[in-house]
Design an enzyme around this catalytic site. Structure first.
Site, short mmCIF file in Angstrom:
data_model
loop_
_atom_site.label_atom_id
_atom_site.label_comp_id
_atom_site.label_asym_id
_atom_site.label_seq_id
_atom_site.Cartn_x
_atom_site.Cartn_y
_atom_site.Cartn_z
N ASP A 26 -2.69 8.28 0.54
CA ASP A 26 -1.91 7.00 -0.11
C ASP A 26 -2.33 7.05 -1.46
OD1 ASP A 26 -0.92 4.25 -0.24
OD2 ASP A 26 -3.04 3.67 -0.09
N ASP B 103 -2.45 3.66 -3.89
CA ASP B 103 -3.15 2.36 -4.19
C ASP B 103 -4.27 2.21 -3.59
OD1 ASP B 103 -1.39 1.37 -6.49
OD2 ASP B 103 -0.53 0.21 -4.86
#
Length: 212
Positions: free
Chosen positions: A10, A12
């Site tokens: 991922d 963020d």
């Protein structure tokens, strides 16, 4: 780094600390429409804006809110820094053995990666590439296919309950970072770490357990 498996990150909260940019953007839009920002911030991490906005804003405002939010988030893309250990972790991974799977747009997430001084992979699955956002596993399954590996042979690195759930649903080993959520909220993961300096050890331990 343990390279027996491909690694799907991922962005963020996992590679990039964008807390200030995310919080500022949501609070600005929420205030404009009289919506409780704290309620949004409790659930928005790891999810696409287009999945979160309809939960809090009236239907007639959704399109305009999404446009305003996209503009704000892009304007704050410089307010990011790499998660501790991210630069080292990515330096140790060869091209073709990793990908990113993000709930943000490709334009925004590329800007944030660059703002944090991080390299970007050839496989980049963004919000616009999937029909169903996290916790649906579609993004991770797509990234695995593009890497030409089975999702079950990958390690997913995430920071949110939605992302952890997506990785587990894809069949991957999941390492979670306690950067945006408490460890108890990430209990579904195979391992929980504080930052990416611990990633190699966590991958090795988690993969070993998965093989038993």
């Amino acid at each position: 780094m343990n390279m027996d498996r491909s690694v799907l990150f991922d962005i963020d909260g996992t590679l990039v600390d964008s807390t200030e940019a995310v919080t500022t953007s949501w609070r600005t839009v929420a205030a404009r429409y009289g919506v409780a920002a704290d309620a949004i911030l409790r659930v928005c991490h790891g999810r696409r804006d287009e999945d979160v906005v309809p939960e809090f804003f009236p239907p007639e405002a959704v399109a305009s809110v999404l446009r305003e939010l996209a503009d704000l988030e892009l304007s704050y893309a410089h307010l990011v820094r790499p998660i501790p250990g991210a630069t080292t972790a990515l330096t140790m991974i060869t091209d073709g053995r990793w990908a990113v799977v993000t709930s943000g747009s490709r334009r925004l997430m590329t800007a944030r990666m660059r703002g944090a001084g991080l390299r970007t992979p050839s496989i980049f699955v963004a919000a616009e590439d999937v029909r169903h956002g996290k916790p649906d596993p579609e993004g991770y399954l797509l990234a695995a296919r593009q890497l030409d590996v089975a999702a079950a042979s990958c390690v997913v690195v995430e920071d949110s309950p939605a992302g952890v759930a997506a990785g587990k649903a894809a069949g991957a080993v999941v390492v979670a970072l306690a950067t945006t959520h408490a460890p108890a909220e990430l209990a579904l993961a195979d391992a929980v770490i504080d930052d990416l300096h611990e990633l190699d050890r966590a991958i090795s331990t988690s993969v070993h357990r998965a093989r038993r």
